[in-house]
Design a protein around this motif. Sequence first.
Motif, PDB file in Angstrom:
ATOM      1  N   GLY A  32     -33.693 -31.361   2.462  1.00 21.31           N
ATOM      2  CA  GLY A  32     -33.916 -32.795   2.309  1.00 21.31           C
ATOM      3  C   GLY A  32     -35.263 -33.171   1.745  1.00 21.31           C
ATOM      4  O   GLY A  32     -35.986 -33.997   2.303  1.00 21.31           O
ATOM      5  N   ILE A  33     -35.617 -32.559   0.615  1.00 15.43           N
ATOM      6  CA  ILE A  33     -36.852 -32.955  -0.064  1.00 15.43           C
ATOM      7  C   ILE A  33     -36.511 -34.084  -1.027  1.00 15.43           C
ATOM      8  O   ILE A  33     -35.552 -33.970  -1.796  1.00 15.43           O
ATOM      9  N   PRO A  34     -37.280 -35.151  -1.004  1.00 15.71           N
ATOM     10  CA  PRO A  34     -37.025 -36.217  -1.986  1.00 15.71           C
ATOM     11  C   PRO A  34     -37.053 -35.630  -3.391  1.00 15.71           C
ATOM     12  O   PRO A  34     -37.991 -34.920  -3.747  1.00 15.71           O
ATOM     13  N   ASP A  35     -36.025 -35.894  -4.177  1.00 20.40           N
ATOM     14  CA  ASP A  35     -35.878 -35.261  -5.487  1.00 20.40           C
ATOM     15  C   ASP A  35     -36.757 -35.952  -6.523  1.00 20.40           C
ATOM     16  O   ASP A  35     -36.294 -36.729  -7.345  1.00 20.40           O
ATOM     17  N   ARG A  36     -38.025 -35.655  -6.464  1.00 27.62           N
ATOM     18  CA  ARG A  36     -38.962 -36.257  -7.409  1.00 27.62           C
ATOM     19  C   ARG A  36     -39.909 -35.168  -7.902  1.00 27.62           C
ATOM     20  O   ARG A  36     -40.056 -34.132  -7.252  1.00 27.62           O
ATOM     21  N   PRO A  37     -40.569 -35.426  -9.036  1.00 35.53           N
ATOM     22  CA  PRO A  37     -41.476 -34.392  -9.546  1.00 35.53           C
ATOM     23  C   PRO A  37     -42.532 -34.037  -8.507  1.00 35.53           C
ATOM     24  O   PRO A  37     -43.050 -34.907  -7.812  1.00 35.53           O
ATOM     25  N   GLY A  38     -42.808 -32.759  -8.376  1.00 34.48           N
ATOM     26  CA  GLY A  38     -43.852 -32.338  -7.446  1.00 34.48           C
ATOM     27  C   GLY A  38     -43.351 -31.878  -6.109  1.00 34.48           C
ATOM     28  O   GLY A  38     -44.105 -31.310  -5.327  1.00 34.48           O
ATOM     29  N   GLY A  39     -42.091 -32.107  -5.821  1.00 30.35           N
ATOM     30  CA  GLY A  39     -41.568 -31.711  -4.507  1.00 30.35           C
ATOM     31  C   GLY A  39     -41.667 -30.211  -4.293  1.00 30.35           C
ATOM     32  O   GLY A  39     -42.223 -29.749  -3.295  1.00 30.35           O
ATOM     33  N   ALA A  40     -41.151 -29.462  -5.257  1.00 26.72           N
ATOM     34  CA  ALA A  40     -41.180 -28.005  -5.137  1.00 26.72           C
ATOM     35  C   ALA A  40     -42.622 -27.507  -5.096  1.00 26.72           C
ATOM     36  O   ALA A  40     -42.975 -26.624  -4.319  1.00 26.72           O
ATOM     37  N   SER A  41     -43.442 -28.095  -5.928  1.00 26.60           N
ATOM     38  CA  SER A  41     -44.841 -27.693  -5.982  1.00 26.60           C
ATOM     39  C   SER A  41     -45.524 -27.844  -4.627  1.00 26.60           C
ATOM     40  O   SER A  41     -46.287 -26.977  -4.181  1.00 26.60           O
ATOM     41  N   GLN A  42     -45.233 -28.964  -3.942  1.00 28.34           N
ATOM     42  CA  GLN A  42     -45.862 -29.193  -2.646  1.00 28.34           C
ATOM     43  C   GLN A  42     -45.387 -28.170  -1.607  1.00 28.34           C
ATOM     44  O   GLN A  42     -46.165 -27.666  -0.806  1.00 28.34           O
ATOM     45  N   VAL A  43     -44.082 -27.911  -1.645  1.00 30.01           N
ATOM     46  CA  VAL A  43     -43.534 -26.954  -0.681  1.00 30.01           C
ATOM     47  C   VAL A  43     -44.150 -25.566  -0.900  1.00 30.01           C
ATOM     48  O   VAL A  43     -44.686 -24.940   0.018  1.00 30.01           O
ATOM     49  N   ILE A  44     -44.072 -25.104  -2.132  1.00 33.34           N
ATOM     50  CA  ILE A  44     -44.559 -23.755  -2.417  1.00 33.34           C
ATOM     51  C   ILE A  44     -46.074 -23.688  -2.267  1.00 33.34           C
ATOM     52  O   ILE A  44     -46.646 -22.708  -1.796  1.00 33.34           O
ATOM     53  N   GLY A  45     -46.736 -24.781  -2.635  1.00 37.13           N
ATOM     54  CA  GLY A  45     -48.191 -24.835  -2.486  1.00 37.13           C
ATOM     55  C   GLY A  45     -48.615 -24.686  -1.035  1.00 37.13           C
ATOM     56  O   GLY A  45     -49.564 -23.966  -0.720  1.00 37.13           O
ATOM     57  N   ALA A  46     -47.878 -25.333  -0.142  1.00 38.02           N
ATOM     58  CA  ALA A  46     -48.215 -25.242   1.284  1.00 38.02           C
ATOM     59  C   ALA A  46     -48.095 -23.804   1.767  1.00 38.02           C
ATOM     60  O   ALA A  46     -48.918 -23.311   2.544  1.00 38.02           O
ATOM     61  N   VAL A  47     -47.061 -23.128   1.298  1.00 41.35           N
ATOM     62  CA  VAL A  47     -46.839 -21.753   1.730  1.00 41.35           C
ATOM     63  C   VAL A  47     -47.901 -20.837   1.135  1.00 41.35           C
ATOM     64  O   VAL A  47     -48.456 -19.963   1.817  1.00 41.35           O
ATOM     65  N   ALA A  48     -48.215 -21.028  -0.137  1.00 38.31           N
ATOM     66  CA  ALA A  48     -49.202 -20.181  -0.800  1.00 38.31           C
ATOM     67  C   ALA A  48     -50.572 -20.346  -0.140  1.00 38.31           C
ATOM     68  O   ALA A  48     -51.314 -19.375   0.039  1.00 38.31           O
ATOM     69  N   THR A  49     -50.895 -21.590   0.245  1.00 39.38           N
ATOM     70  CA  THR A  49     -52.176 -21.847   0.899  1.00 39.38           C
ATOM     71  C   THR A  49     -52.290 -21.070   2.205  1.00 39.38           C
ATOM     72  O   THR A  49     -53.376 -20.686   2.626  1.00 39.38           O
ATOM     73  N   ALA A  50     -51.140 -20.828   2.848  1.00 38.35           N
ATOM     74  CA  ALA A  50     -51.145 -20.065   4.090  1.00 38.35           C
ATOM     75  C   ALA A  50     -51.266 -18.562   3.832  1.00 38.35           C
ATOM     76  O   ALA A  50     -51.200 -17.768   4.759  1.00 38.35           O
ATOM     77  N   GLY A  51     -51.433 -18.166   2.561  1.00 35.25           N
ATOM     78  CA  GLY A  51     -51.646 -16.758   2.246  1.00 35.25           C
ATOM     79  C   GLY A  51     -50.372 -15.936   2.221  1.00 35.25           C
ATOM     80  O   GLY A  51     -50.398 -14.710   2.325  1.00 35.25           O
ATOM     81  N   VAL A  52     -49.231 -16.608   2.051  1.00 31.15           N
ATOM     82  CA  VAL A  52     -47.936 -15.920   2.090  1.00 31.15           C
ATOM     83  C   VAL A  52     -47.473 -15.618   0.667  1.00 31.15           C
ATOM     84  O   VAL A  52     -47.553 -16.475  -0.215  1.00 31.15           O
ATOM     85  N   ASN A  53     -47.012 -14.384   0.432  1.00 31.69           N
ATOM     86  CA  ASN A  53     -46.410 -14.048  -0.854  1.00 31.69           C
ATOM     87  C   ASN A  53     -44.950 -14.450  -0.848  1.00 31.69           C
ATOM     88  O   ASN A  53     -44.228 -14.169   0.098  1.00 31.69           O
ATOM     89  N   ILE A  54     -44.544 -15.074  -1.926  1.00 30.66           N
ATOM     90  CA  ILE A  54     -43.159 -15.525  -2.018  1.00 30.66           C
ATOM     91  C   ILE A  54     -42.402 -14.612  -2.967  1.00 30.66           C
ATOM     92  O   ILE A  54     -42.941 -14.159  -3.974  1.00 30.66           O
TER      93      ILE A  54
END
Lengths: 445, 445
Positions: B295-317
């Motif tokens: 349920g991510i609002p389908d707008r530009p930047g949604g994926a970026s925010q999700v993946i960015g949050a995970v990357a900031t936590a030092g997690v490899n995707i």
Amino acid sequence: MTLLVQKFGGSSVSDVDAIRRVAQRVVATRESGASVAVVVSAMGDTTDDLLDLASQVSPNGPAERELDMLLTAGERISMALLAMAISDLGTPARSFTGQQAGMRTDSSHGRARLLDVTPARVAKALQRGEVAIVAGFQGVSDEEDITTLGRGGSDTTAVALAAALNADVCEIYTDVDGLYTADPRIVPSASRVTRITIEETLEMAAHGAKILHLRAVEYARRFGVPLHVRSSFSDQEGTWILVDRPLTGAQTPGPTTRHTPHSATDPRPSEDPMEDPIISGIAHDRSLAKVTVVGIPDRPGGASQVIGAVATAGVNIDMIVQNVSTSPDGLSDISFTLPEVDGAAAVAALRELQHDLGMADVLYTSHVGKLSLIGAGLRSNPAVAQRMFTALAEAGINIEMISTSEIRISVITDQDVLEDAVRAVHSAFRLDAEAEAVIYGGTGR
Amino acid sequence: MTLLVQKFGGSSVSDVDAIRRVAQRVVATRESGASVAVVVSAMGDTTDDLLDLASQVSPNGPAERELDMLLTAGERISMALLAMAISDLGTPARSFTGQQAGMRTDSSHGRARLLDVTPARVAKALQRGEVAIVAGFQGVSDEEDITTLGRGGSDTTAVALAAALNADVCEIYTDVDGLYTADPRIVPSASRVTRITIEETLEMAAHGAKILHLRAVEYARRFGVPLHVRSSFSDQEGTWILVDRPLTGAQTPGPTTRHTPHSATDPRPSEDPMEDPIISGIAHDRSLAKVTVVGIPDRPGGASQVIGAVATAGVNIDMIVQNVSTSPDGLSDISFTLPEVDGAAAVAALRELQHDLGMADVLYTSHVGKLSLIGAGLRSNPAVAQRMFTALAEAGINIEMISTSEIRISVITDQDVLEDAVRAVHSAFRLDAEAEAVIYGGTGR
């Protein structure tokens, strides 16, 4: 701030529990307010285990350079573990290889000599308040090859580091609690020495006492580093080895500050400057053999040719004795002692030159014993020598050779009676534990 | 003269006998007329034993710098012993630490990246006719601290050394005799691959094949280093991993000389340039978990925010999948896979941002399975994907996620059915041992 160098040998870091005990001791020292640099040997049997592997993979004998590479893994393991154990107690710690600690050596693998000690990284770590852990025994050559310092290497590393850092004291931790007036296994009543001069310690180490290596003592003397030999299993003080002043030319600060306690955490003994002991103690050595060259024409150069031949064969000589010639044919004898392992080489070298040098014969005795009485009183007191020789005579012990220095009298005996000789002399000089102000004794470690 | 880099892993040097066998192999190669540089890992269980000691002395977790210092003792031992064993057979050999071999890294302890490889001393040793032994896995930072390269480190060392020395081939010796079309423990009929492209190998390594580490394959591709994966227990050829040309900008000689045998001792296969296989093989991975953000609002930047949050936590995707939004409320879901060990951290990071990012929910599945079909034929042949999905459907296996690249199709399944999935797809593509020109497969080593 007081700066201590603490050296822990292999028996002090023999396993995980021992490493954690050492870590606690280091942290306690650090928390008392002192800066601490630690020099550590390989854990317990590591070196022997690695040597065993080396002989298995190379039945023809391992290459020396590779043996150094192999053996230096030992301190790498112990120092990293010790740094981890100290950090785990909340005190920052950082380990340094010989190379990282600036231990520059020549390239004689297995027996490298220190050329230069520039522990800039160690000093920086200490300034940051960290405990610096330095690998003993190892260095690096100008060609960036890994070297080892040979026997006594870790003690030498510790003393060299203490000199370069201008440490207040170099503490040598071992499995005995100091120097004794004689080897306690031979003389159970031997007493622990509280203080001894570096020169006497040097004679002790040179003549068979094994608790401190000669080379490390020489280094300490040269650079004026006070040593404190003590047990890693107790908190009681051990033996202080004190230096009056470094030798001229040694590049270390003068001794003027060394004997004045200057802080509450000063680790040095608080009593007055040391008194002059009459007798320091008794060292003994059973690793020697004896060569006597018989019938050398008594002319200038005879001794030189004999000793020269042996030296050319790469043999280290211990004591040399030649008496004045009293024989009517103008021939004299010369005797010397040497490490027993070098005996065959020395005899072979002499036999080869026997005819050229006009020697009548070369006699060889493996396994002689050497007893050395050491103390500042000897130089001014011929009664000391007399009492020593009398004690040996009364014990029925024959003296084969005698050699003396300013602070030492050494005799060569049959090896079978060496222990009796040590006990007889120890007793004659009342060096038993009840006596005070009496010094030295090495264990066989 | 032909120059080979030979890399031996821990299982190839597990004990003294194994080291002597490796020494014989190296000497035989040298005597065939080739120059040989060897990269070696720590012996057998050494690394695990050292890690165990580290956890014992530091229950709170060892300091990373000290852990690197500790672990690098492992290769120091194995390389010195191997050099001794080779010398003992009469062939001069010399060992080099990562530092001595010019392996400069950043200072990320435990996972250092190579910054520069300047093996001048290794090259000189080779010029003198010596066998050069280089410690795998280790390097040195600009601060002269000892670093380790992390997982796959020794393979990476070998490839980097081969690139820097412009070696003709980098031979990776292991306990299996090459790459297989699938893990032989899951698919007993899996066949050994004789040749494969580096790109296909890269996809294999990236998607779970464990015989060669992804990082080493990436390095080989970048610098155009031909690899030969083979068994240290036999003389038969293994799998050749061939490079058409290094990537633009890689500083290594052009590929024009790489495929023309130019001497009698040329180690490369003598057949024609490789044919294009239809399917390379099947890789699988069971170390992954899956996160679905709902349920991510389908707008530009949604994926970026999700993946960015995970990357900031030092997690490899690993894989990321997001489908177009078809829901009437304009919400979309995004799923990704990640190493299972990082699962908790990723979920925590996302939950913290759940409200800010307007996500409905964060779903987490530990222990998913990933199956990847790899081959050059995929890019031009949609029938391949169809056949794969059909095979899985017929085996009753549900596909949870799909991700494709030019030469790979990956699916995420329930971990319990992963092995069935591998067998079903292997069989559907007739990758059994009877088939020819068919490639790959990693063992679980």
